[in-house]
Enzyme design. Structure first.
Site, short mmCIF file in Angstrom:
data_model
loop_
_atom_site.label_atom_id
_atom_site.label_comp_id
_atom_site.label_asym_id
_atom_site.label_seq_id
_atom_site.Cartn_x
_atom_site.Cartn_y
_atom_site.Cartn_z
N ILE A 1 0.81 -1.22 0.00
CA ILE A 1 0.00 0.00 0.00
C ILE A 1 0.84 1.27 0.00
O ILE A 1 0.41 2.31 -0.50
CB ILE A 1 -0.96 0.05 1.21
CG1 ILE A 1 -0.22 -0.09 2.54
CG2 ILE A 1 -2.06 -0.99 1.07
CD1 ILE A 1 -1.08 0.27 3.76
N CYS B 1 -2.47 -12.08 0.63
CA CYS B 1 -1.35 -11.17 0.59
C CYS B 1 -0.76 -11.17 1.99
O CYS B 1 -0.35 -12.24 2.46
CB CYS B 1 -1.77 -9.78 0.11
SG CYS B 1 -3.30 -9.15 0.86
N SER B 2 -0.70 -10.02 2.65
CA SER B 2 -0.25 -10.04 4.04
C SER B 2 -1.48 -10.25 4.94
O SER B 2 -1.61 -11.27 5.59
CB SER B 2 0.44 -8.73 4.42
OG SER B 2 1.61 -8.57 3.68
N ASP B 3 -2.34 -9.22 4.94
CA ASP B 3 -3.51 -9.31 5.80
C ASP B 3 -4.76 -9.75 5.06
O ASP B 3 -5.81 -9.88 5.67
CB ASP B 3 -3.75 -7.96 6.49
CG ASP B 3 -2.62 -7.64 7.46
OD1 ASP B 3 -2.22 -6.45 7.56
OD2 ASP B 3 -2.12 -8.58 8.11
N ASP C 1 -6.33 -6.16 1.12
CA ASP C 1 -6.05 -5.19 0.07
C ASP C 1 -5.84 -5.87 -1.28
O ASP C 1 -6.76 -5.98 -2.08
CB ASP C 1 -4.83 -4.34 0.45
CG ASP C 1 -5.11 -3.45 1.65
OD1 ASP C 1 -4.29 -3.41 2.58
OD2 ASP C 1 -6.17 -2.80 1.64
N ARG C 2 -4.63 -6.32 -1.51
CA ARG C 2 -4.33 -6.96 -2.79
C ARG C 2 -5.23 -8.17 -3.04
O ARG C 2 -5.66 -8.42 -4.17
CB ARG C 2 -2.86 -7.37 -2.86
CG ARG C 2 -1.92 -6.18 -2.99
CD ARG C 2 -0.49 -6.51 -2.68
NE ARG C 2 -0.23 -6.56 -1.25
CZ ARG C 2 0.99 -6.53 -0.72
NH1 ARG C 2 2.06 -6.48 -1.52
NH2 ARG C 2 1.15 -6.59 0.59
#
Lengths: 658, 324
Positions: A275, A337-339, A342-343
């Protein structure tokens, strides 16, 4: 009259492209808006900006002409004001800073916005998009997938919805165990199920695997996903991060799935940046947009240096990969993605759009956003700054998704039921906080705030005005609208265009003066009406004896209509003024062309000729100026549709706020 | 609007009364005119050394000279070749695409051409002044500007027939050396000295106008592509030779067929019509901001990427308009 926090006279509003065009007027600050009203009786140009839209305010050095104030908005509008007195400018500046950074949700416009609907209508508005219905449409529950209430009190994952869809063989124990092994407890859950071949798209966050940690339940969860697809003996696990970032996460006890530990997975990095990179990318691109008279070189280099289109392509490519895996290989995919908010959301929704033509309809698109963004806990508040917060959380995540959709629309002009304006208005309202759909960071927070009882749904509003958002080239029986969309993955760098309709939205001079969409919609509407009329006529002819008399009556009506159509097509050719092609001509006394006045008059947004659905009064109808007359007519042939966020409704908001 | 080649002022600042008188007739008493020189001020000055030059202010007091350098000749051909190469490169990564596009400079040339044509149009329409356009020879950038300016100013040049007339007048009869300029096109390694894609640049600019004013041109992209094709290789004699004299000597009119004759047949003609066309009596002023100028995908990716979806869209537009 009404209360304003502040009122300053003799303020000048500058035009970015033409330094000659400045409007003189009065600036008002209300509880919810900044308003500029031009002086003069006839051509009262008005600009209304919601405080929520304000991204930054810049006070520039005082010059002989006054004190410049630059307001940048989240919908990419840039307003350059010149305030005569420095003191006033400072006051406005300080006030705006506070107003644009609300501390409580109750300060937001959605809590005072009143579209004059009753309680029943408000409720109906919120029911327009129903996710249970959506999963039913997909064919769930069935032998492979079911709904789970394990998260009914947000006890397992507070950023997930209460209703999640999981493989039949995933017991509550497995889900809970898996959630403990996932960042933010975001365990693998269903995003999209393809009933034709049982392949699915699931989403989650990264596993807390570190360098060597394992979790039996998490491994079982992935197995369950695999088993829910009898057509394939493995699943893809797609990590949308760059490999380096994912590896770095391992040092922090997180990371990615090890193919050795998870049976029958094929792991894949896609490499979309985070981000912060995206935030900077947008920033750089907007700086290019703000250049005064850039050369082609400045523009192209600036755009390349921002990396923006490269990122758009990366998201699109990821969506294409997943869509291919599902549609062509029949293999299920787990995306994270990470959390996973988002992506993951971007990529899952792009993939769904490619796979399923339902999401390319207006209703389907609303459902898609509701599913993959709203229900799955995308952090709207943090990302889009509903409330004042950490600037490092701000990022144009959903903007990128919306742009991917636009890029697809450009490549497949017949494939989407909705048009560019639909996308632009959705983006606008994500930031406007005029409706309650995109508040807070999770379903849990929204329910706690009782959003649905206290605010209105954007979807109902857009649906009511759907005639403005239709794509005239869309036909549900067209080949482009059937089945999967197949955009080429590479090499198609050149297919990604700069979206000036979004990033230069308010710069009237940049856009084609004549809107093809609106013209074709008008043509389509007329044709439909005439066809309907013809049908009625045929019936009457068959029934009545005085057919002769009626024929004459109707003929003149038809002539009137086609004359009107003829009239409006020639209205397309509204004059436009030349931009400044040369500084050399300034020294010549130029006539003030009457044509120039006509163009300015097209900008006048009085209540009468406002485009009904335009959320922002300063959004120009110049693009549609040619067909203004026709587009103002409702299907019933009546007068102009009541303008939406018109001057008078907002006055009401002002009253209410006080 | 007038066009010519450069005045032969030379290093000694020669004067020519007849030339001054001729230009004088274009202006009324007390009126001012503009000379748009498509060379840079420096290049124009240097031209004096080889016998050419510019109109000195003292001899042409009513005329104000504006320099708008437009690329032509070898550099323009290079620009074209580079662009085609970049478009065809399958290994081109997204990272570098825009930079590569920029280094071809083709879009900058489009922007410059449109800006200059707009300037000429503005002088006439807004300042109500006469305009004289010339470069060095008067056969390349000069014609680009005058032809484009007319498309901007004159609605009759935007009709199918009117546009053909414009081409005849401002390119063919005016003596643009098609034979030399449109010899081998972008793939050839020959790099002929006289080859340069001015005509293509003109067509690109017209395409930009059509994109910005989708209702204002009676003809469509297909016409522009057809013209591009025929300028380089044609079954018709329209674009043969370099000027009227050569065409006379070669007896082109007697021994070949005209492209216009074929295009204007009813069955053929309708393929080139724009379904959105609605006669627009006004001047069309394009935006020349970089965001408004796009790469002409229909031409540069013509053989690389299927235009199927866009064709379907146009078919749908045609269908909608036809049924109305």
């Amino acid at each position: 009259l009404c209360h304003f926090f502040a009122q300053v006279e003799n303020v000048r509003l500058l035009d970015r492209l033409s330094s000659r065009k400045a409007a003189l007027g009065t600036l008002y600050l209300t509880a919810t808006h900044v308003i500029f009203v031009e002086n003069g009786s006839e051509t009262r140009k008005e600009i209304w900006v919601l405080h929520s839209q304000i991204s930054s305010i810049e006070k520039q050095a005082t010059t002989a002409t006054g004190c410049p104030l630059l307001i940048r908005c989240k919908n990419f509008q840039v307003i350059q004001l010149v305030i005569p007195q420095e003191r006033d400018c400072h006051d406005i500046y300080i006030s705006l800073i506070r107003l644009a950074r609300p501390v409580k949700y109750e300060e937001l416009y959605c809590f005072s916005f009143n579209p004059k609907l009753d309680k029943e209508e408000r409720e109906q508005g919120w029911k327009l998009v129903d996710l249970n219905e959506e999963y039913n449409r997909m064919g769930i529950p069935n032998n492979y997938w079911q709904i789970s209430d394990v998260n009914r009190d947000y006890g397992v994952c507070d950023s997930y919805p209460t209703e999640v869809y999981v493989p039949k063989s995933a017991t509550a124990h497995i889900i809970v165990g898996s959630s403990k092994f996932r960042s933010r407890r975001r365990f693998p859950a269903l995003s999209y199920y393809c009933k034709d071949n049982h392949a699915s798209i699931c989403r989650s966050s990264q596993p807390l695997s570190g360098f060597s940690a394992r979790c039996l339940e998490d491994e079982q969860m992935l197995q369950a996903i695999r088993k829910a697809n009898p057509g394939s003996n493995f699943i893809y696990v797609v990590d949308t991060r760059p490999k380096l970032n994912a590896m770095a996460n391992r040092a922090a006890g997180k990371g990615y799935e090890n193919e050795d530990n998870y049976s029958n997975i094929k792991f894949q990095f896609i490499g979309i940046e985070n981000i912060h990179v995206m935030r900077n990318s947008l920033q750089k691109m907007l700086e290019v947009c703000e250049l005064k008279s850039p050369s082609m070189s400045d523009f192209l280099w600036g755009l390349e240096n921002s990396g923006w289109l490269k990122h758009i392509k990366a998201i699109m490519d990821a969506g294409i990969f997943i869509a291919k895996a599902v549609a062509e290989e029949g293999v299920s995919v787990l995306v994270h993605c990470s959390d996973g908010w988002d992506r993951t959301a971007q990529v899952c929704s792009v993939a769904s759009l490619l796979l399923d033509p339902y999401y390319r309809t207006m209703k389907g698109f609303m459902v898609l956003i509701e599913k993959d963004w709203v229900s799955f806990g995308h952090k709207f508040n943090h990302r889009y700054g509903n409330l004042d917060g950490d600037p490092k959380e701000i990022s144009p995540v959903i903007d990128q998704f919306i742009e991917c959709v636009w890029q697809l629309m450009e490549q497949f002009p017949c494939a989407f039921e909705f048009n560019e304006r639909f996308l632009i208005h959705i983006q606008h309202h994500i930031y406007s906080c005029q409706f309650g759909n995109f508040l807070c960071n999770s379903q849990k927070e929204r329910r706690e705030l009782k959003i649905q009882e206290r605010t209105y749904s954007l979807w109902a509003h857009l649906w009511k005005n759907r005639a403005d958002y239709l794509n005239p080239l869309y036909r549900s029986d067209h080949s482009q609208t059937q089945g999967t969309l197949h955009p080429r993955m590479a090499p198609c760098n050149f297919l990604y265009k700069f979206w000036s309709g979004m990033y230069n939205r308010f710069e009237k001079g940049l856009h084609p003066r004549q809107s093809v969409t609106d013209y074709l919609m008008a043509v389509k509407e007329e044709t439909q009406q005439l066809e309907e009329e013809l049908e009625v006529l045929r019936e009457r002819l068959a029934n009545l004896q005085e057919s002769q008399l009626n024929d004459n009556k109707v003929k003149s009506k038809q002539q009137e209509r086609s004359k009107q159509l003829g009239l409006s097509t020639s209205n397309n050719s509204l004059a436009n003024t030349p931009q400044e092609y040369s500084n050399d001509l300034k020294s010549f006394p130029s006539r003030s062309p009457s044509q120039g006045d006509e163009e300015d008059s097209a900008l006048i947004l009085t209540q009468d000729n406002l485009k009904s659905s335009d959320p922002d009064l300063s959004a120009n109808s110049d693009q549609e100026s040619g067909v203004e007359d026709l587009s103002c007519r409702s299907p019933s042939g009546g007068g102009c549709l009541p303008s939406e966020d018109s001057g008078k409704d907002s006055d009401e908001a002002v009253f209410l706020a006080v | 609007m007038l066009r010519s080649s450069q005045p032969l002022t030379g290093p000694n600042r020669k004067r020519c009364r007849e030339d001054e008188q001729l230009l004088g007739t274009a202006l009324g008493e007390e009126q001012r005119g503009f000379v748009i020189d498509t060379r840079s001020a420096q290049a124009a000055k240097q031209a004096r050394m080889t016998g050419g030059g510019t109109e000195p202010k003292s001899s042409y007091p009513q005329w104000r000279r504006l320099h708008r350098p437009l690329e032509r000749g070898r550099p323009l051909q290079e620009s074209f070749a580079k662009l085609v190469e970049a478009c065809n490169d399958p290994s081109a990564s997204m990272d570098r695409w825009l930079g590569r596009l920029e280094s071809c400079r083709w879009l900058s040339h489009v922007k410059a051409a449109l800006s200059t044509a707009c300037l000429a149009a503005q002088c006439m329409d807004r300042e109500e002044a006469s305009v004289l356009v010339h470069g060095a020879e008067g056969t390349d950038t000069t014609l680009l500007v005058t032809a484009l300016a007319q498309v901007i100013l004159d609605p009759s040049c935007r009709t199918l027939l009117g546009f053909q007339g414009l081409l005849e007048r401002e390119w063919i009869e005016a003596g643009h050396p098609f034979h030399l300029r449109c010899a081998r096109s972008a793939y050839s390694h020959a790099r002929l000295k006289q080859e340069a894609p001015l005509f293509l640049l003109f067509l690109d600019c017209v395409w930009q106008l059509g994109r910005q004013f989708p209702f204002s041109l009676e003809f469509n992209e297909r016409l522009l592509l057809t013209l591009f094709d025929n300028a380089y290789a044609s079954a018709y004699g329209t674009f043969l030779c370099n000027n009227e004299k050569e065409r006379c000597l070669c007896k082109v009119k007697e021994s070949t067929l005209s492209l216009w004759g074929w295009l204007n047949q009813p069955a053929e003609r309708k393929k080139y019509l724009n379904p959105l066309y609605s006669p627009n009596a006004l001047v069309i002023w394009p935006s020349v901001e970089p965001q408004s100028i796009q790469l002409w995908q229909g031409l540069f990716f013509r053989w690389i990427r299927s235009s199927q979806y866009l064709d379907e869209a146009w078919a749908e537009i045609q269908r909608l308009v036809d049924s109305s």
